[in-house]
Motif scaffolding. Structure first.
Motif, mmCIF file in Angstrom:
data_model
loop_
_atom_site.group_PDB
_atom_site.id
_atom_site.type_symbol
_atom_site.label_atom_id
_atom_site.label_comp_id
_atom_site.label_asym_id
_atom_site.label_seq_id
_atom_site.Cartn_x
_atom_site.Cartn_y
_atom_site.Cartn_z
ATOM 1 N N ASP A 1 0.843 -1.197 0.000
ATOM 2 C CA ASP A 1 0.000 0.000 0.000
ATOM 3 C C ASP A 1 0.880 1.249 0.000
ATOM 4 O O ASP A 1 2.105 1.155 0.007
ATOM 5 C CB ASP A 1 -0.939 -0.007 1.210
ATOM 6 N N GLU A 2 0.248 2.416 -0.011
ATOM 7 C CA GLU A 2 0.993 3.675 -0.048
ATOM 8 C C GLU A 2 1.886 3.846 1.176
ATOM 9 O O GLU A 2 2.994 4.368 1.068
ATOM 10 C CB GLU A 2 0.052 4.861 -0.177
ATOM 11 N N GLN A 3 1.430 3.431 2.336
ATOM 12 C CA GLN A 3 2.238 3.582 3.542
ATOM 13 C C GLN A 3 3.528 2.762 3.460
ATOM 14 O O GLN A 3 4.597 3.227 3.838
ATOM 15 C CB GLN A 3 1.450 3.192 4.797
ATOM 16 N N ALA A 4 3.428 1.565 2.945
ATOM 17 C CA ALA A 4 4.628 0.730 2.785
ATOM 18 C C ALA A 4 5.605 1.387 1.815
ATOM 19 O O ALA A 4 6.825 1.395 2.055
ATOM 20 C CB ALA A 4 4.236 -0.658 2.284
ATOM 21 N N LEU A 5 5.083 1.953 0.749
ATOM 22 C CA LEU A 5 5.934 2.635 -0.227
ATOM 23 C C LEU A 5 6.572 3.881 0.394
ATOM 24 O O LEU A 5 7.754 4.153 0.188
ATOM 25 C CB LEU A 5 5.119 2.990 -1.461
ATOM 26 N N GLU A 6 5.817 4.605 1.182
ATOM 27 C CA GLU A 6 6.377 5.775 1.865
ATOM 28 C C GLU A 6 7.451 5.365 2.875
ATOM 29 O O GLU A 6 8.459 6.064 3.029
ATOM 30 C CB GLU A 6 5.277 6.569 2.568
ATOM 31 N N ASP A 7 7.255 4.248 3.547
ATOM 32 C CA ASP A 7 8.276 3.764 4.492
ATOM 33 C C ASP A 7 9.596 3.493 3.781
ATOM 34 O O ASP A 7 10.664 3.663 4.362
ATOM 35 C CB ASP A 7 7.798 2.498 5.205
ATOM 36 N N TYR A 8 9.521 3.092 2.534
ATOM 37 C CA TYR A 8 10.722 2.837 1.733
ATOM 38 C C TYR A 8 11.301 4.130 1.140
ATOM 39 O O TYR A 8 12.479 4.416 1.282
ATOM 40 C CB TYR A 8 10.385 1.851 0.610
ATOM 41 N N ALA A 9 10.455 4.898 0.460
ATOM 42 C CA ALA A 9 10.940 6.007 -0.363
ATOM 43 C C ALA A 9 10.818 7.378 0.287
ATOM 44 O O ALA A 9 11.324 8.353 -0.260
ATOM 45 C CB ALA A 9 10.194 5.999 -1.697
ATOM 46 N N GLY A 10 10.123 7.467 1.413
ATOM 47 C CA GLY A 10 9.971 8.746 2.077
ATOM 48 C C GLY A 10 8.697 9.470 1.665
ATOM 49 O O GLY A 10 7.956 9.007 0.797
ATOM 50 N N ALA A 11 8.477 10.616 2.288
ATOM 51 C CA ALA A 11 7.247 11.374 2.077
ATOM 52 C C ALA A 11 7.070 11.799 0.616
ATOM 53 O O ALA A 11 5.954 11.946 0.137
ATOM 54 C CB ALA A 11 7.215 12.595 2.991
ATOM 55 N N GLY A 12 8.153 11.992 -0.104
ATOM 56 C CA GLY A 12 8.074 12.389 -1.506
ATOM 57 C C GLY A 12 8.074 11.216 -2.461
ATOM 58 O O GLY A 12 8.512 11.343 -3.609
ATOM 59 N N TRP A 13 7.544 10.086 -2.031
ATOM 60 C CA TRP A 13 7.625 8.857 -2.823
ATOM 61 C C TRP A 13 7.021 8.993 -4.220
ATOM 62 O O TRP A 13 7.450 8.333 -5.143
ATOM 63 C CB TRP A 13 6.978 7.693 -2.084
ATOM 64 N N ARG A 14 6.043 9.877 -4.387
ATOM 65 C CA ARG A 14 5.401 10.029 -5.699
ATOM 66 C C ARG A 14 6.312 10.697 -6.729
ATOM 67 O O ARG A 14 6.175 10.453 -7.927
ATOM 68 C CB ARG A 14 4.112 10.841 -5.585
ATOM 69 N N THR A 15 7.234 11.537 -6.276
ATOM 70 C CA THR A 15 8.048 12.328 -7.202
ATOM 71 C C THR A 15 9.551 12.123 -7.053
ATOM 72 O O THR A 15 10.306 12.419 -7.990
ATOM 73 C CB THR A 15 7.761 13.822 -7.015
#
Length: 98
Positions: A59-73
């Motif tokens: 999910d988005e939270q897991a992706l943010e845990d990896y890539a940080g708050a700016g995971w989308r960009t």
């Protein structure tokens, strides 16, 4: 589930070294990031300078845990990565449809 695709355009002659470095760096990700469901390093058959790191996230939270708050960009990079690249990484995200 989300899929994240980071694409690199590698300098000629540096392809094998770059792929080996990326594989080494991501090898421990499955045990480090709980929300990582799977990942692979892909090399374009027609242009081996194009390398993609594809990762699938719970999910988005897991992706943010990896890539940080700016995971989308913001792509995740490693030190001295620019030595290998002709241009900055490109980044795309996809949502899975059942």
């Amino acid at each position: 589930m989300l899929t994240r695709v980071s694409e690199a355009l590698v300098k000629p002659g540096r392809e094998e070294e770059f792929v080996a470095r990326v594989r080494e760096l991501v090898a421990g990700f499955p045990t480090t990031y709980e929300g990582l469901l799977g990942h692979e390093v892909l090399v374009d058959l027609d242009d081996p300078r194009r390398v993609r790191y594809v990762s699938r996230w719970r999910d988005e939270q897991a992706l943010e845990d990896y890539a940080g708050a700016g995971w989308r960009t913001d792509p995740v990079t490693f030190p001295d990565e620019d030595e290998y690249l002709l241009q900055p990484l490109t980044l795309r995200h996809f949502r899975h449809v059942d």
